[in-house]
Write an enzyme that holds these catalytic residues in place. Structure first.
Site, PDB file in Angstrom:
ATOM      1  N   ASP A 180      19.066  47.029  27.524  1.00 50.39           N
ATOM      2  CA  ASP A 180      19.933  47.973  28.238  1.00 50.39           C
ATOM      3  C   ASP A 180      20.382  49.126  27.348  1.00 50.39           C
ATOM      4  OD1 ASP A 180      21.549  49.227  30.031  1.00 50.39           O
ATOM      5  OD2 ASP A 180      22.864  47.528  30.414  1.00 50.39           O
ATOM      6  N   ASP A 379      17.862  56.001  31.161  1.00 45.63           N
ATOM      7  CA  ASP A 379      18.451  54.666  31.296  1.00 45.63           C
ATOM      8  C   ASP A 379      17.375  53.680  31.722  1.00 45.63           C
ATOM      9  OD1 ASP A 379      20.405  52.632  31.431  1.00 45.63           O
ATOM     10  OD2 ASP A 379      20.607  52.946  33.586  1.00 45.63           O
TER      11      ASP A 379
END
Length: 500
Positions: A180, A379
């Protein structure tokens, strides 16, 4: 008198030829845009494969053979590498068909995007999250009871996440963690569990590690937490996510091992005893963000890179630290930072082209303004790229203009308002879509990175979506198959096609 008539005739002929040539050129531009081929059959085959895939944990185990020596201790210039895997390869799908899988992915994806936007808005407006949901001794969920790793897609569980396998503790216990770039705090589920979700590996027991150390409330790492509390002089943490998931536990340090390539002592990580939400399969999160508690900052990495495999693929690729290898033909862009929040990686984006023609939109549409709002982040945990509404409308309209020959599908499906019916086709020529970055470089996307199946019947949708936020996000659908390099030392993003 003959001369003026001749001159007039020549003028008429030249003008006619000019208009004919201009008209032909215009027709050529309008009928011959730059195209690429979408393999419809292959995409639909994968929709069936991902649902029927039988998890084979033995094929993903990365425990070293007895003959291989222990990993060496990492230093800040050492290259490290880990494999990246799709969660689908070790967690069986619970979805009855591909469309329900897609809808669940998109629902979670929307929650994540809302959470990212809120986190940045709080930072811009100076709102402390602890002001919203305070955690203290009386009000807490906590119960007292160049490294490389594999990366995989978490698609089958309605998640846009990819997983990597690392070891924690001494002796090292291997487990899958969510990769992440939008998180800083590293954490794993720990015994004893007040409330733990199901994971593919045994839950970590801190007492089994000789290098595990609880951190005190006065420890420097404790002061870096966004939300914390103190109990019996132990530092407690809480991290909440946009989809309502959360983890609560104690902050500790332990040794983290990256396969056989190296290990790092005293990595600060959360030992979660109450972990609830949509984390199924993974043991926790590996935070690759730009904040002080992320693994990249703790190991003082000068760079890291990953290549995300096709979201419906059982294949794996890698996550690498300190091994920048940008080629002259790679696309590059400035790696920008927002002074109001250090977690996210902003990229300099100028716009798009469709079919080889630049999409018209305002010059500053992707800039971060003086308040810290706006901009574009990369992201890996968000699936579908979100664009500021005006930018999205311009991109979509340019694509629609060049696909009038394609059969339209359902008017809209969840996030997607532009869909096509390719059920009778094996391949289809579609206009190219390219990112244009600050500095002049561009990246052509493969067709499967912007036209994705949403069922197994041949419905494909244009995989971008608008957002009411001024923040735009480049998600992992558009990143797949491209090695993304974060050159932290030189503040450059590298994008290399076909280097997985």
């Amino acid at each position: 008198m003959a001369f003026p008539r001749l001159l007039s005739l020549l003028t008429t002929v030249i003008l006619s030829l000019f208009l004919t040539t201009t008209d032909a050129s215009s027709r050529s531009l309008s009928t011959s845009p730059k195209t690429t081929v979408l393999d419809v059959v292959s995409s639909l085959q994968q929709t069936q494969t991902i649902l029927s895939l039988v998890p084979t944990r033995s094929s993903l185990t990365t425990t070293k053979p007895e003959s291989i020596s222990d990993p060496v201790f990492f230093n800040s210039s050492s290259p490290l590498s880990l494999e990246l895997h799709s969660r689908d390869t070790f967690v069986a799908s619970q979805h009855k068909d591909y469309k329900s899988l897609v809808l669940s992915r998109l629902e979670r994806d929307s929650s994540r995007v809302a959470g990212i936007a809120a986190k940045i808005r709080f930072a811009v407006e100076g709102i402390d999250r602890s002001d919203l949901k305070p955690v203290n001794n009386e009000d807490t969920r906590f119960q007292p009871e160049a490294l490389t790793t594999p990366v995989v897609s978490g698609a089958s569980q309605g998640s846009g996440e990819y997983f990597s396998r690392i070891g924690v503790g001494t002796p090292a216990k291997e487990m899958y963690l969510v990769l992440d770039t939008g998180s800083d705090v590293n954490w794993i589920q720990c015994e004893p569990c007040s409330d733990c979700y199901q994971q593919s590996d045994p839950v970590f027991n801190p007492t089994s590690s000789s290098t595990y150390k609880s951190l005190t409330c006065s420890a420097p790492h404790c002061s870096l937490l966004e939300t914390s509390a103190c109990r019996s002089n132990k530092c407690l943490y809480q991290v909440s996510y946009g989809d309502g998931s959360f983890t609560v536990g104690e902050l500790a340090t332990d040794t983290v091992t990256f396969g056989n390539s190296g290990k790092i002592n005293d990595v600060a990580l959360g030992c979660g005893h109450d972990n609830e939400g949509l984390f199924t399969g993974a043991a926790g999160i590996l935070g690759l963000g730009g904040g002080a508690l992320s693994i990249t900052n703790q190991m003082k990495a000068t760079s890291f890179s990953y290549c995300l495999v096709d979201r419906d693929s059982g294949k794996s690729s890698s996550l690498d630290f300190n091994s920048v290898q940008l080629g002259s033909g790679d696309a590059t862009a400035p790696l920008l930072r927002n002074q109001k929040i250090d977690t996210f990686y902003y990229v300099g984006l100028n716009g798009f082209s469709v079919g080889g023609q630049k999409v018209i939109m305002p010059d500053a549409i992707f800039d971060v303004d003086a308040s810290g709002s706006g901009g574009v982040i990369l992201d890996c945990g968000t699936a579908v790229t979100r664009l500021q509404t005006q930018a999205y409308n311009s991109l979509r309209d340019a694509f629609l203009k060049l696909t009038t020959n394609l059969k339209k599908g359902t008017s809209s499906i969840s996030l997607f308002d532009t869909c096509y019916d390719f059920s009778s086709l094996s391949t289809v020529k579609v206009p190219t879509v390219a990112f244009h970055f600050t500095g002049g470089k561009s990246l052509d996307l493969p067709a499967k990175n912007y036209l994705i199946p949403v069922d197994d019947n041949g419905t494909f949708c244009f995989a971008f979506a608008p957002t009411s936020s001024s923040l735009s996000i480049i998600g992992n659908v558009q990143q797949q198959g491209t090695r993304i390099t974060y050159d932290l030392a030189n503040k450059i993003i590298g994008l290399s096609g076909n280097k997985c």
